[in-house]
Design an enzyme around this catalytic site. Sequence first.
Site, PDB file in Angstrom:
ATOM      1  N   ASP A 229      -1.824  -1.329  10.809  1.00 12.26           N
ATOM      2  CA  ASP A 229      -2.086  -1.295   9.364  1.00 12.26           C
ATOM      3  C   ASP A 229      -2.871  -2.512   8.888  1.00 12.26           C
ATOM      4  OD1 ASP A 229      -0.820   1.112   9.122  1.00 12.26           O
ATOM      5  OD2 ASP A 229       0.938   0.352   8.052  1.00 12.26           O
TER       6      ASP A 229
ATOM      7  N   LEU B 245       5.549   0.557   3.160  1.00 11.59           N
ATOM      8  CA  LEU B 245       4.625   0.030   2.150  1.00 11.59           C
ATOM      9  C   LEU B 245       3.711  -1.067   2.698  1.00 11.59           C
ATOM     10  CD1 LEU B 245       7.166  -0.097  -0.820  1.00 11.59           C
ATOM     11  CD2 LEU B 245       5.370   1.604  -0.454  1.00 11.59           C
TER      12      LEU B 245
ATOM     13  N   LYS C 191       0.847  -1.195   0.000  1.00 10.68           N
ATOM     14  CA  LYS C 191       0.000   0.000   0.000  1.00 10.68           C
ATOM     15  C   LYS C 191       0.883   1.245   0.000  1.00 10.68           C
ATOM     16  CE  LYS C 191       0.930   1.315   4.419  1.00 10.68           C
ATOM     17  NZ  LYS C 191       1.690   2.549   4.756  1.00 10.68           N
TER      18      LYS C 191
END
Length: 289
Positions: free
Chosen positions: A137, A100, A12
């Site tokens: 996350d 990421l 992401k």
Amino acid sequence: MLKEYREKAYAKVNFNLRVLPRRADGFHDIESIFQTVNLFDELTVTVQQEKKCTVVCDSMNLPQENTLTLAYKAFCEAVDFDVPGLLVRLKKGIPSGGGLGGGSADAAALVRVLEKICNLELSDIQRDFIAGKTGSDVFFFMHCDSEGRGCALVSGRGEYIKKIEARKDLVLLLIFPGVSSSTKEAYGLVDSYLQGENKVEYPDFGQLEAIYRKNPKEWIFINTFTCALCNKYDEIKSALNALKKSGAEYCDMSGSGSTVFGVFTLEQQAISISNLLCESWNCLLVQTL
């Protein structure tokens, strides 16, 4: 012959990432848009007799307790089912510690495999329970589609997810500056930054989706981590400057860093600039999903 399950875990990026001051419980609230891109790790999973999750990764040494083992344990707690042991072979495509979301994406991908193995579908409450035991996350990745793709407004410590329609017309040029900054260090730098006299005007959370729909040249997104880390790491600042000078329509750092990205709406322009910058930087072109 044992059945193998293969699952991709997509990375992401963050468009806007406002970090608010540390809460009493030690966490920070955030305001962000999370979007998956076509950069991924790959999990190969087989059932094993021993009732535990064993993780093998040839490209890096994982700690004994990692997001995959934590997700497995939390899944076992969340379901009324005799969950078998697993052997997970992890092939890394997402750079570790780059902001990421690789470890979090891996955890959610393993949960998707476990749902297939156990022939069940988790409720949102169960997904959030697992995420809460695994990492902030992970909430986002647990609410992506059945292949791990998605886009969402994210707030709280990461547990408040509002799915939005993903833009699939954006090409991102990622630069990996070669700086290693742990999440713990990054939040420490943010805490110092927020305690200073720095005044930053962030876009209102309620306006993030409207801004996201605009041409990236009009984006006013800000990442609190970028401000904090650039004060310490010249490599990150230099990578961002290279993207700005290249003609990227928007650029920033993803998550707590240190990966930086430039956004393009014209693929050919992105390819041309990638060819130039790859002479000096470790670069990769990706597409939003």
